[in-house]
Design a protein around this motif. Sequence first.
Motif, PDB file in Angstrom:
ATOM      1  N   GLN B  99       0.832  -1.214   0.000  1.00 38.36           N
ATOM      2  CA  GLN B  99       0.000   0.000   0.000  1.00 38.36           C
ATOM      3  C   GLN B  99       0.864   1.260   0.000  1.00 38.36           C
ATOM      4  OE1 GLN B  99      -2.618   1.733  -0.847  1.00 38.36           O
ATOM      5  NE2 GLN B  99      -4.065   0.360   0.207  1.00 38.36           N
ATOM      6  N   TYR B 100       0.252   2.390  -0.301  1.00 40.03           N
ATOM      7  CA  TYR B 100       0.902   3.677  -0.058  1.00 40.03           C
ATOM      8  C   TYR B 100       1.318   3.752   1.401  1.00 40.03           C
ATOM      9  CZ  TYR B 100      -1.055   5.607  -4.426  1.00 40.03           C
ATOM     10  OH  TYR B 100      -1.371   5.857  -5.736  1.00 40.03           O
ATOM     11  N   GLY B 101       2.365   4.483   1.679  1.00 35.41           N
ATOM     12  CA  GLY B 101       2.797   4.673   3.062  1.00 35.41           C
ATOM     13  C   GLY B 101       2.949   6.142   3.385  1.00 35.41           C
ATOM     14  N   SER B 102       3.672   6.379   4.446  1.00 32.30           N
ATOM     15  CA  SER B 102       3.905   7.747   4.888  1.00 32.30           C
ATOM     16  C   SER B 102       4.929   8.442   3.998  1.00 32.30           C
ATOM     17  CB  SER B 102       4.406   7.683   6.331  1.00 32.30           C
ATOM     18  OG  SER B 102       5.442   8.605   6.549  1.00 32.30           O
ATOM     19  N   GLY B 103       4.733   9.713   3.755  1.00 36.79           N
ATOM     20  CA  GLY B 103       5.702  10.470   2.974  1.00 36.79           C
ATOM     21  C   GLY B 103       7.053  10.552   3.653  1.00 36.79           C
ATOM     22  N   GLN B 104       7.039  10.525   4.975  1.00 40.15           N
ATOM     23  CA  GLN B 104       8.286  10.634   5.731  1.00 40.15           C
ATOM     24  C   GLN B 104       9.000   9.295   5.850  1.00 40.15           C
ATOM     25  OE1 GLN B 104       7.775  12.475   9.557  1.00 40.15           O
ATOM     26  NE2 GLN B 104       9.968  12.429  10.034  1.00 40.15           N
ATOM     27  N   GLY B 105       8.269   8.211   5.667  1.00 40.80           N
ATOM     28  CA  GLY B 105       8.866   6.889   5.788  1.00 40.80           C
ATOM     29  C   GLY B 105       8.284   6.117   6.956  1.00 40.80           C
ATOM     30  N   ASP B 106       8.429   4.814   6.881  1.00 38.29           N
ATOM     31  CA  ASP B 106       7.879   3.906   7.890  1.00 38.29           C
ATOM     32  C   ASP B 106       8.451   4.206   9.269  1.00 38.29           C
ATOM     33  OD1 ASP B 106       6.447   1.267   8.500  1.00 38.29           O
ATOM     34  OD2 ASP B 106       8.486   0.894   9.241  1.00 38.29           O
ATOM     35  N   GLU B 107       7.577   4.259  10.265  1.00 42.36           N
ATOM     36  CA  GLU B 107       8.011   4.680  11.593  1.00 42.36           C
ATOM     37  C   GLU B 107       8.961   3.670  12.253  1.00 42.36           C
ATOM     38  OE1 GLU B 107       4.862   5.830  14.205  1.00 42.36           O
ATOM     39  OE2 GLU B 107       6.222   7.115  15.367  1.00 42.36           O
ATOM     40  N   THR B 108       8.669   2.390  12.100  1.00 37.76           N
ATOM     41  CA  THR B 108       9.555   1.375  12.693  1.00 37.76           C
ATOM     42  C   THR B 108      10.946   1.446  12.057  1.00 37.76           C
ATOM     43  OG1 THR B 108       7.661  -0.059  13.075  1.00 37.76           O
ATOM     44  CG2 THR B 108       9.835  -1.095  13.121  1.00 37.76           C
ATOM     45  N   LEU B 109      10.975   1.579  10.750  1.00 39.38           N
ATOM     46  CA  LEU B 109      12.272   1.690  10.076  1.00 39.38           C
ATOM     47  C   LEU B 109      13.023   2.926  10.568  1.00 39.38           C
ATOM     48  CD1 LEU B 109      14.330   0.753   7.960  1.00 39.38           C
ATOM     49  CD2 LEU B 109      13.068   2.089   6.248  1.00 39.38           C
ATOM     50  N   ARG B 110      12.312   4.022  10.760  1.00 40.08           N
ATOM     51  CA  ARG B 110      12.987   5.232  11.239  1.00 40.08           C
ATOM     52  C   ARG B 110      13.564   5.018  12.646  1.00 40.08           C
ATOM     53  NH1 ARG B 110       9.376   9.347  11.654  1.00 40.08           N
ATOM     54  NH2 ARG B 110       7.550   8.327  10.777  1.00 40.08           N
ATOM     55  N   GLU B 111      12.881   4.220  13.457  1.00 39.57           N
ATOM     56  CA  GLU B 111      13.448   3.891  14.779  1.00 39.57           C
ATOM     57  C   GLU B 111      14.712   3.047  14.632  1.00 39.57           C
ATOM     58  OE1 GLU B 111      10.169   2.039  16.797  1.00 39.57           O
ATOM     59  OE2 GLU B 111       9.073   3.955  16.957  1.00 39.57           O
ATOM     60  N   ALA B 309       7.088  -1.581   0.304  1.00 39.74           N
ATOM     61  CA  ALA B 309       7.639  -2.921   0.098  1.00 39.74           C
ATOM     62  C   ALA B 309       9.138  -2.919   0.411  1.00 39.74           C
ATOM     63  CB  ALA B 309       7.397  -3.376  -1.347  1.00 39.74           C
ATOM     64  N   SER B 310       9.850  -1.946  -0.110  1.00 39.64           N
ATOM     65  CA  SER B 310      11.286  -1.844   0.141  1.00 39.64           C
ATOM     66  C   SER B 310      11.578  -1.545   1.612  1.00 39.64           C
ATOM     67  CB  SER B 310      11.891  -0.722  -0.705  1.00 39.64           C
ATOM     68  OG  SER B 310      12.128  -1.149  -2.016  1.00 39.64           O
ATOM     69  N   GLN B 311      10.864  -0.589   2.153  1.00 38.12           N
ATOM     70  CA  GLN B 311      11.139  -0.190   3.532  1.00 38.12           C
ATOM     71  C   GLN B 311      10.882  -1.336   4.507  1.00 38.12           C
ATOM     72  OE1 GLN B 311       9.959   4.023   4.799  1.00 38.12           O
ATOM     73  NE2 GLN B 311       8.530   3.549   3.169  1.00 38.12           N
ATOM     74  N   LEU B 312       9.783  -2.054   4.314  1.00 41.41           N
ATOM     75  CA  LEU B 312       9.476  -3.130   5.245  1.00 41.41           C
ATOM     76  C   LEU B 312      10.446  -4.293   5.065  1.00 41.41           C
ATOM     77  CD1 LEU B 312       5.566  -3.129   5.440  1.00 41.41           C
ATOM     78  CD2 LEU B 312       7.244  -1.764   6.684  1.00 41.41           C
ATOM     79  N   ALA B 313      10.929  -4.484   3.837  1.00 44.21           N
ATOM     80  CA  ALA B 313      11.943  -5.534   3.626  1.00 44.21           C
ATOM     81  C   ALA B 313      13.216  -5.186   4.397  1.00 44.21           C
ATOM     82  CB  ALA B 313      12.243  -5.694   2.136  1.00 44.21           C
ATOM     83  N   VAL B 314      13.666  -3.949   4.288  1.00 43.72           N
ATOM     84  CA  VAL B 314      14.870  -3.542   5.005  1.00 43.72           C
ATOM     85  C   VAL B 314      14.633  -3.600   6.517  1.00 43.72           C
ATOM     86  CG1 VAL B 314      16.438  -1.611   5.464  1.00 43.72           C
ATOM     87  CG2 VAL B 314      15.741  -2.115   3.111  1.00 43.72           C
ATOM     88  N   SER B 315      13.464  -3.152   6.930  1.00 36.60           N
ATOM     89  CA  SER B 315      13.131  -3.156   8.358  1.00 36.60           C
ATOM     90  C   SER B 315      13.124  -4.582   8.920  1.00 36.60           C
ATOM     91  CB  SER B 315      11.765  -2.494   8.545  1.00 36.60           C
ATOM     92  OG  SER B 315      11.371  -2.531   9.887  1.00 36.60           O
ATOM     93  N   THR B 316      12.552  -5.513   8.151  1.00 32.84           N
ATOM     94  CA  THR B 316      12.514  -6.906   8.596  1.00 32.84           C
ATOM     95  C   THR B 316      13.926  -7.496   8.640  1.00 32.84           C
ATOM     96  OG1 THR B 316      10.368  -7.086   7.492  1.00 32.84           O
ATOM     97  CG2 THR B 316      11.403  -9.133   8.193  1.00 32.84           C
ATOM     98  N   TYR B 317      14.729  -7.151   7.650  1.00 33.33           N
ATOM     99  CA  TYR B 317      16.124  -7.607   7.651  1.00 33.33           C
ATOM    100  C   TYR B 317      16.841  -7.129   8.913  1.00 33.33           C
ATOM    101  CZ  TYR B 317      21.075  -7.800   6.332  1.00 33.33           C
ATOM    102  OH  TYR B 317      22.425  -8.024   6.331  1.00 33.33           O
ATOM    103  N   LEU B 318      16.676  -5.861   9.228  1.00 33.96           N
ATOM    104  CA  LEU B 318      17.341  -5.316  10.416  1.00 33.96           C
ATOM    105  C   LEU B 318      16.830  -5.984  11.688  1.00 33.96           C
ATOM    106  CD1 LEU B 318      17.305  -1.501   9.519  1.00 33.96           C
ATOM    107  CD2 LEU B 318      19.297  -3.015   9.520  1.00 33.96           C
ATOM    108  N   ALA B 319      15.551  -6.330  11.690  1.00 33.92           N
ATOM    109  CA  ALA B 319      14.955  -6.908  12.901  1.00 33.92           C
ATOM    110  C   ALA B 319      15.295  -8.385  13.065  1.00 33.92           C
ATOM    111  CB  ALA B 319      13.442  -6.722  12.877  1.00 33.92           C
TER     112      ALA B 319
END
Lengths: 455, 455
Positions: B99-111, B309-319
Motif C-alpha cells: 500500500q501507499y505509506g507515509s511520505g516521511q517513511g515507515d516509523e519502525t524503520l525510522r526507529e 515494500a522496500s522499507q518493510l523488507a529492510v526493516s525486517t532484515y534489520l529486525a
Amino acid sequence: MTPPTVVPATETATPAAATATAATAGAPTGTRLDPWFGSYADRAHGMRASEIRALFAVANRPEVVSLAGGMPYLEGLPLDAIAEMSADLVRTRGTTALQYGSGQGDETLREQIIDVMRLEGIEAHPDDVVVTTGSQQALDLVTRIFVNPGDVVVAEAPSYVGALGVFRSYQAEVVHSPIDADGLVPELLEQTLAGLAAAGKRVKLLYVIPNYHNPGGVSISLERRPRIVEIARRYGVLVLEDNPYGLLGFDEEPRPALHSYDPEGVVYLGTFSKTFAPGYRVGWAVAPHAVREKLVLAAESSILCPSNASQLAVSTYLATADWMSQIKQFRELYRERRDAMVGALAEHLPSASWNVPAGGFYTWVKLPDGLDARAMLPRAVTARVAFVPGTAFYYDGSGSDHVRLSFCFPSPERIREGVRRLAGVVASELDLVQIFGTAGRSSGRDHDAPSPDLS
Amino acid sequence: MTPPTVVPATETATPAAATATAATAGAPTGTRLDPWFGSYADRAHGMRASEIRALFAVANRPEVVSLAGGMPYLEGLPLDAIAEMSADLVRTRGTTALQYGSGQGDETLREQIIDVMRLEGIEAHPDDVVVTTGSQQALDLVTRIFVNPGDVVVAEAPSYVGALGVFRSYQAEVVHSPIDADGLVPELLEQTLAGLAAAGKRVKLLYVIPNYHNPGGVSISLERRPRIVEIARRYGVLVLEDNPYGLLGFDEEPRPALHSYDPEGVVYLGTFSKTFAPGYRVGWAVAPHAVREKLVLAAESSILCPSNASQLAVSTYLATADWMSQIKQFRELYRERRDAMVGALAEHLPSASWNVPAGGFYTWVKLPDGLDARAMLPRAVTARVAFVPGTAFYYDGSGSDHVRLSFCFPSPERIREGVRRLAGVVASELDLVQIFGTAGRSSGRDHDAPSPDLS
C-alpha cells in the motif's frame, strides 16, 4: 476555522499514511526557531503543510470514515502467490534484484509495459519508456526538464492535487481550462491557449487526466481526443497525459490514449499503483525520443535508478499472475463501491449534485448553495467523516463549493455510513446558512504539497 | 578522442547497469530532430550524456575488468533467509507492504535507523528522519529546498560525481576545497569560505563525505571534525554530510559523524545501499526540525512516499538478520580486495602514486606526469579495463591526472588482472609522451549526470 477537539492518534486504520501526517501535524510551524530560515531556495517558500494535512492526521482514525484518500483496496490480491513469487525472485535472482539497476528501468519490465499500454492503443518501443518511482516521480521529472519559474502549465479545472503541488514547487503558473461531462472542452481549451498566447505567456505543458478524472470522475470523449491533441500541437504545447485509471472502467473498453494520436506531442504517464499495488512505487513515462533522453538523465540525478527489487517484483507478477483477471476483479469491486456511493448520495444528500463516474475512484460533488467545503471539513471530521475540499484541486483558490468523495478504499457499508454522516453535517451547515446567511468561509488557498493521503 | 572499435553489448556481466548506458549510448544526440528543443527549462540545458557514459556501455562487457563502478558485492548476503523473509512479509503484512505509506517513511524503520546511526555517535529522534529513495534522492531534495540558481555549494576537491550532477542540475556553482590524507583541510576551508564571502557569494551548503571518501579514499581526522563544523557554522553554511561508507572501515571503529558535533548545523545522509543492498533504494536524511519538515513536503511532491515494500523488507532484515555480522563480513571482503588493489598497483604501476584507503570502495590514483586520464579511457577500454577519469569528480574540469579505481565488485584476481592491463595502457601512453611530448589531451569538462555506473 476551528480545529476539532480530538487527540491525534498514533494507531489508526491506515497506520502508515497516518504516521506522516501525524508527525507533520504534531509539529506546529513557527513554535521553534528555524536557524536556516534565511537559507531556503525561492522554490521552497511555498512549501508548507496546510491545515488540511493536519486534519487528515485525525481523519485517519479508525472511527472516521475516510472518503478522502486514493488508496486502492488490496485485500483481493493473491497475497500468497505474491509471497511465493517474492521469495523465488530473491532466491533465484537475488544478486540482480538487490543490486543497482539501469537508470531507465529494467528492460524486461519496459517490454511488459508496452504490452499493458497496447490495451489503450499505444504503439511504443521499450526504449521510449522510463520507469519511475510511481508516476508522481514522472510528473516531477517532466516538470523539472520543461518548466522555468513563471512558465504556464494549463490543467483541467479541477485537476489532481499532487500535480498542482509539483507545478507549484517548480514555480509554474497554473491556468485552468474547463471540463464538462465529456472531459476537457476543446473550444474552451483553444480560448485559454489563445488568451495566454495573446498575453505573451509561455505555455509549456497541457496536463490532462483523460480517464475517470481525479477529482472530476469524467473521461474525455472519443470525439474530443484528437481535437485536443491537435489544438495543443498547434499552440506548440506538449501534452502531459496522466492515466492511472484508464484500465479501471466499469462497463466499457479502455479508450485510446491521447498518446496514440500523436506520440511526438504527448508524454504519457502510467502506473501500477491502481491496477496492482502502490507499495512498489512503480510507474513510468513514455516520451518522444529526445525528451526521454533528458528524463533518464533527470531520473538518474534524482535517484540514480529505480528499485530493482520493486521492478522485478512487478515484472514477475505480470509474467506469472493473471493480471488481466485481477484488473477485472478490481473493476467489479470498485463498481460496487461506486454504486454504494451514488446510491447513498441520492438517498441522503439529494440537495447536492454529482456525476456517476464510469470508472476510477472518485465522485465530484457540488454542495448545496452557500456551503464552503473547506470550512466544513473540521466539522465533518468531528462528525467522523472525511473528504477532500474542492479547493485542493484548483490553483486559484476556487472549488470551495465542491468536495471529492472517493469510493475506492472503504467497504460499501462504510461508504453509505460516511455519506449519511456527511449529510448530517451538510444539514447542520444549511441551518447555519439559514440563520446567519453563511456557514463560515475559509480563507486563502490550499498550498498543499501532494501527499499520500490525497493521492 | 577515438572510440574503441567494439560493438556495444546487450548481454553483459552487469546487465541491468549496462542496459541504461547502452540505450543512452545507442542514441546519438543530434541525429534526430527534437521538436521540443525550444521548450526545455534552463536547468535542462546542461543535461546531456557524456562521452564517458557511452564508453561505459562497452566497459560493462564481461571481458572488460571494470574498476569503474560502485556496486557492492552481494554474493555474500544470506539470500535464502532474505527470500523467506520477503515471503513472510507479503503473507502476513501484504496489505501494508503493497500500500501507499507515509511520505516521511515507515516509523519502525525510522526507529531502526536511529539505532544504526548511534554507532557513529548520532543522537536523533525518529521524527528527525526522512526515508528517501536511496541517499541520492536525499541529495536531490536538500539541494532542491536550499539552492537557487547561482548559489554556491562548497565541496571537497575531488567530490562524488553524483552530487556534482545534482548541484549542476539545480544550477548551483560548485567551489572545491582541498583535501589531504586527513580529509577536508580546515584552514583551507576557512580560506575558501572567506574568499567567497569577500566576493559576495551566497554559499548555501558545504557538501562533505567524511569517511572513506568517494573518490579520495580518505577520512576526516577526529581532530578536524569539530573544527570543520565550527567553521561552517561561523559562515552560516549548512553542512551536508554524506556517509555511505562510515561502517565499512577495515581496521578501525566508526568515527563520530559531523552531525554528532552540531545536530542543528548538519543534514546527515545515510543509506543501506553499501551495508545491505542497493536494490531496495532505501536511504535517509536526518535534518534539523524545520528543514526536515520541508524535506518531507519536497519528498511527497517528488514521489508521494517511499516504497513500503522496500522499507518493510529492510526493516525486517534489520529486525531478524544479524546485520552487524554481515557488515563485518563485508569489511573483510572489501579489505581483501583493497589489499589486492594496492598490491597490484605496487607491482604493476610503481610509476603512479595512490593512497591506501582504510575502508570503503575506492582508491584514488595519481597517474605519471604527462598522462591524461580521460583521453586514456577509450584506449584502456580497448585493452579491456575500465576506470573513472578524475575529471568526473571535479566541477571545474581539473582532475585529468587522476583515476578512481574501485575494488568493491570484482574478485581479487580480476582486480589484479585489471591493474595489470591498466599498467600496460599506462606504459603505452608513456611511450607516446616520450615520442610526442603528450599522449593526447581531452577537452572540456565531463558534464556527467550521476548514473548507476558511477555510483
